[in-house]
Design an enzyme around this catalytic site. Structure first.
Site, PDB file in Angstrom:
ATOM      1  N   GLU A 488      -7.553   3.399  -4.282  1.00  0.00           N
ATOM      2  CA  GLU A 488      -7.689   2.469  -5.420  1.00  0.00           C
ATOM      3  C   GLU A 488      -8.703   1.358  -5.156  1.00  0.00           C
ATOM      4  O   GLU A 488      -8.867   0.481  -6.000  1.00  0.00           O
ATOM      5  CB  GLU A 488      -6.322   1.876  -5.767  1.00  0.00           C
ATOM      6  CG  GLU A 488      -5.384   2.908  -6.374  1.00  0.00           C
ATOM      7  CD  GLU A 488      -4.014   2.340  -6.722  1.00  0.00           C
ATOM      8  OE1 GLU A 488      -3.662   1.280  -6.189  1.00  0.00           O
ATOM      9  OE2 GLU A 488      -3.298   2.971  -7.512  1.00  0.00           O
ATOM     10  N   LYS A 601      -8.768   2.357   0.825  1.00  0.00           N
ATOM     11  CA  LYS A 601      -7.398   1.816   0.834  1.00  0.00           C
ATOM     12  C   LYS A 601      -6.404   2.808   1.440  1.00  0.00           C
ATOM     13  O   LYS A 601      -5.501   2.445   2.169  1.00  0.00           O
ATOM     14  CB  LYS A 601      -6.982   1.487  -0.608  1.00  0.00           C
ATOM     15  CG  LYS A 601      -5.587   0.918  -0.733  1.00  0.00           C
ATOM     16  CD  LYS A 601      -5.212   0.683  -2.196  1.00  0.00           C
ATOM     17  CE  LYS A 601      -3.815   0.111  -2.336  1.00  0.00           C
ATOM     18  NZ  LYS A 601      -3.365   0.066  -3.723  1.00  0.00           N
TER      19      LYS A 601
HETATM   20  C1  BGC Z   1      -0.996   2.986  -4.198  1.00  0.00           C
HETATM   21  C2  BGC Z   1      -0.627   4.107  -5.137  1.00  0.00           C
HETATM   22  C3  BGC Z   1       0.865   4.166  -5.250  1.00  0.00           C
HETATM   23  C4  BGC Z   1       1.455   2.822  -5.621  1.00  0.00           C
HETATM   24  C5  BGC Z   1       2.964   2.824  -5.561  1.00  0.00           C
HETATM   25  C6  BGC Z   1      -0.391   1.681  -4.685  1.00  0.00           C
HETATM   26  O1  BGC Z   1      -0.676   0.657  -3.798  1.00  0.00           O
HETATM   27  O2  BGC Z   1      -2.396   2.845  -4.132  1.00  0.00           O
HETATM   28  O3  BGC Z   1      -1.117   5.334  -4.638  1.00  0.00           O
HETATM   29  O4  BGC Z   1       1.232   5.125  -6.192  1.00  0.00           O
HETATM   30  O5  BGC Z   1       1.013   1.842  -4.717  1.00  0.00           O
HETATM   31  O6  BGC Z   1       3.408   3.116  -4.272  1.00  0.00           O
END
Ligand code: BGC
Length: 772
Positions: A488, A601
């Site tokens: 992300e 990330k």
């Molecule tokens: C992550 C996602 C994840 C979400 C909930 C985010 O920080 O990047 O991949 O689905 O957290 O755990």
């Protein structure tokens, strides 16, 4: 980083009270039973910093969306699991002086999470009445055997205090979420019934109309024998209390047993809630604390029997893996296909308690290997039930023809997420949901799932991919534009390799199964085609083109898959070049700086290598891992586990171990400085996988399992149990040998270090350890 908790095989211990870390400890010491959960808030009054948290699975509130800039397609609300009426409170005062650990002088304090028996205990003493001492021991559990029950045994021993003790156990339904979009209260009182025998408050959620009855009955004993009766009741709006007033002498002890039952309209008729709670309280009181505790403990023994991982020679690793397994089982028991696993489980409000791709990508593989088949199936059925809503979600975003886009975040199938770069762009989640079907079938052998449910979901998802792609006249390739991959820290990129790869995989898996079912069960396939309005020739023709001509970014020179188009334009440098004071970067850098950097990330290309590992040879995995791992900052809890598994896969045992500790002790050591919000429940499954699939090298290959174990230097041995197609087997790895015990009545086919064996039922196989 935090080094607060003592290392122990089965316990987590906080010695001495650390008010500045109280929120963190409230998360760490949470208890739950899949039906409800509770942060480790104190029973007695506490005026210091605390996040009150009582949660009931499936009881949520649709909090109206709040965004700076509304974008068409955003959902109307964000579903939040609610801070429910609180059942743990017991106010204490000694000669009129209220015990409040933020104010009272604490003489000693110890908080313990017992993972073997599933309870939270606090033993502390405080000064009252100008230096006199009261010693308090409270033990609390939420029953694994009778999930609506929460039980507290609260003992006050007077060391040298003489005088009056006021004890007031209560139910408080005047509760709020800390995280609300408009500061609204989500509950209202429906009714209250407070008598000398019990106190019950029934509350209802606004908008969703859930009703919850929370009731208590109490039993107070002096010196283990003499029953003390109540001196009054408190009956006011959203509150039910029982008062006890007792004169004590030095050496006296008072034990309060507080039995609580919580029933909700999710499982009970609204009009029966209150009488049912009253019945449940009566039954609990009759059974008594000791029996209820024994039954609860028995359930934990059963859970540990199949899911424990034993590590010899490394206490930090042993404690951590149990901590992860414990919390996973506290969060989800797999009995109800309407429930799922929120990233924070019952330990905090963040992420709203809703369902993410985390379930399919991380948690499902854990339950597939440790729990009965129905548990995994229920997780799949949960998504099957949401297929129609996902198709509607597709329509809302401009797709059609049965294209299903599963939500990024959901409670009931509707999308709740409202950041465009995630809601509209993090579409790889659809791939994880499709892959979960394959994963379930390869673990269980339950092929009937496809015909009964799975294929409809696969068709919906495949239709989405076939519409979400663009044909580029320029390159003559199919491309997927404007996406966010698992990483992300990149938004709105073109052709995220992982997403494109999962899209092609889904199309090909769906096609394969349509063709197979057409041969095996033409009636059923006809029925599915009719239900879904499927045009075989036209739709599969298009899919075949996409499968053939999808653009999958690749760098010929480095021979690595590219996370996305243009990735190599970035300034490539290792995460080790970031000053420690700037980590985690998401708490120090502007978003702009993060987006432009090469830092990753969480596992992205590496996630793809993990999921579709059997398509890649070791050199390919190695090259890609070595390219991406140095740039990965692992600032999602879902990252280190996958990198650890892949490091084991390529024989990088030290790296795998370093990443294992990071994933396993993420919360206990608070690596990312965010445990106060709650625990990372979904990534805990990744930790278990890092042992079993990582060090153990466990894979499924058709009808047999493969094992290719490594053992970290510090470990003398490790062992785990796995379920596979109706079998359970135990694997123990030492420095010298790998021992596989087939604990079931069926033969087990196994490939161990590349040699094939059949292990007879209840037979053992022992092979010398090899190095990879
Ligand atoms: C992550 C996602 C994840 C979400 C909930 C985010 O920080 O990047 O991949 O689905 O957290 O755990």
């Amino acid at each position: 980083m935090n080094n607060l908790y003592k290392k122990d095989e089965w316990l987590v211990v906080e010695e001495g009270f650390h008010p500045d870390m109280n929120r963190e400890s409230e998360s760490i010491f949470s208890i739950g039973n899949g039906y409800m959960g509770q942060r480790a808030n104190f029973e007695e009054k506490y005026s210091g910093d605390s996040l009150q948290g009582t949660y009931i699975a499936g009881v949520y509130y649709p909090d109206k969306t709040r965004v700076g800039w509304w974008k068409n397609g955003y959902p109307e609300y964000f579903a939040k699991v609610l801070n429910a009426p609180s059942w743990t409170g017991i106010d204490i005062s000694a000669s009129g002086e209220t015990i409040d650990l933020a104010v009272s002088k604490i003489v000693s304090f110890r908080r313990v999470l017992n993972m073997w028996e599933g309870y939270l205990e606090r033993v502390f003493s405080v000064n009252v009445d100008s230096g006199k001492i009261l010693e308090i021991t409270s033990r609390r559990f939420v029953s694994m055997a009778e999930p609506d029950l929460g039980i507290i045994r609260y003992t006050i021993r007077s060391v040298d205090f003489e005088g009056n003790l006021q004890i007031e156990p209560y139910i408080n339904a005047d509760v709020r979420n800390e995280d609300t979009n408009y500061g609204e209260k989500f509950w209202e009182e429906i009714s209250r019934d407070v008598t000398e025998d019990y106190g019950i408050v029934t509350s209802g959620t606004l908008k969703t109309g859930f009703h919850v009855s929370t009731g208590m009955t109490n039993h107070l004993l002096r010196n283990g024998k003499e029953r003390i009766s109540y001196s009054g009741i408190k009956d006011r709006k959203e509150y039910a209390g029982t008062e006890y007033s007792v004169n004590v002498k030095a050496g006296d002890n008072l034990t309060l047993f507080k039995y609580v039952s919580v029933l909700s309209s999710l499982n009970n008729e609204k009009e029966n809630l209150e009488p049912d709670v009253a019945k449940r309280l009566k039954a609990a009181l009759k059974k008594g604390y000791d029996r209820l505790f024994e039954e609860h403990k028995g359930e934990w023994e059963r859970i540990w029997d199949t899911s424990d991982v034993v590590i010899e020679g490394d206490m930090a690793a042993q404690q951590a893996i149990r901590f992860n397994i414990f919390h996973l089982n506290q969060t989800y028991t797999g009995k109800d296909d309407r429930l799922n696993i929120g990233p924070k489980g019952f330990t905090g409000e963040k992420y709203g308690g809703s369902t993410y791709w985390d379930t399919e990508a991380f948690v499902l593989p854990f339950f597939l290997k440790t729990a009965e088949q129905q548990v995994g199936k229920n997780l799949l059925i949960y998504r099957y039930r949401h297929l129609q809503k996902s198709i509607e979600n597709g329509i809302k975003l401009g797709f059609g023809g049965g294209a299903a886009l599963y939500p990024m975040v959901t409670m009931n199938g509707e999308e709740c997420h409202n950041e465009w770069e995630i809601t509209f762009e993090e579409i790889h989640r659809n791939g994880a949901i499709a892959f979960a079907i394959y994963n379930y079938i390869r673990h269980t052998g339950d092929v009937s799932y496809l015909a009964d449910y799975g294929l409809e979901v696969l068709i919906g998802i495949s239709r989405f991919w076939s519409q979400r792609i663009t044909y580029s006249e320029n390159s003559g390739k199919y491309v997927i534009l404007g996406v966010t991959g698992p990483n992300e820290y990149e938004n709105n990129v073109n052709n995220n390799w992982y997403t494109n790869t999962m899209a092609v995989w889904t199309l090909s898996y769906t096609l394969e199964n349509i063709d197979q079912l057409s041969t095996e069960n033409p009636e059923r396939i006809k029925d599915i085609f009719t239900r879904t309005g499927f045009d075989y020739k036209e739709e599969t023709g298009r899919w075949r083109h996409i499968m053939r001509d999808m653009h999958l970014p690749y760098d010929e020179e480095r021979r690595v898959f590219l996370q996305q188009d243009g990735f190599l334009d970035k300034e490539l440098r290792p995460a080790s070049s970031i000053p420690a004071a700037e980590r985690p970067i998401n708490q120090h850098w502007s978003w702009d700086r993060i987006l432009r950097s090469c830092f990753i990330k969480q596992a992205d290309v590496v996630q793809g290598l993990y999921v579709l590992e059997d398509r890649f040879d070791t050199e390919t995995i190695e090259r890609n891992f070595n390219f991406y791992e140095p740039m990965c900052v692992h600032e999602s809890s879902l990252s280190a586990c996958i990198h650890s598994i892949m490091a084991s896969r390529i024989g990088e045992i030290d790296k795998a171990y370093e990443l294992y500790l990071r994933t396993a002790r993420l919360d206990l050591d608070d690596y990312n400085n965010e445990v106060s919000d709650g625990l990372h429940i979904t990534s805990m499954a990744g930790t278990w996988l890092a042992v079993v699939e990582g060090f153990g090298g466990l894979r499924i290959a058709g009808d047999v399992v493969k094992l290719n174990p490594l053992i970290p230097d510090r470990w003398r041995s490790y062992s785990f149990k796995v379920r596979f197609r109706g079998r359970i087997f135990k694997v123990k790895v030492t420095k010298d040998a790998v021992i596989v015990n087939n604990l079931s009545n069926n033969e087990l086919g196994i490939i161990l270090f590349d040699d094939g064996y059949i292990v007879g039922s209840n037979k053992k196989l022992e092979v010398k350890t090899k190095t990879r």
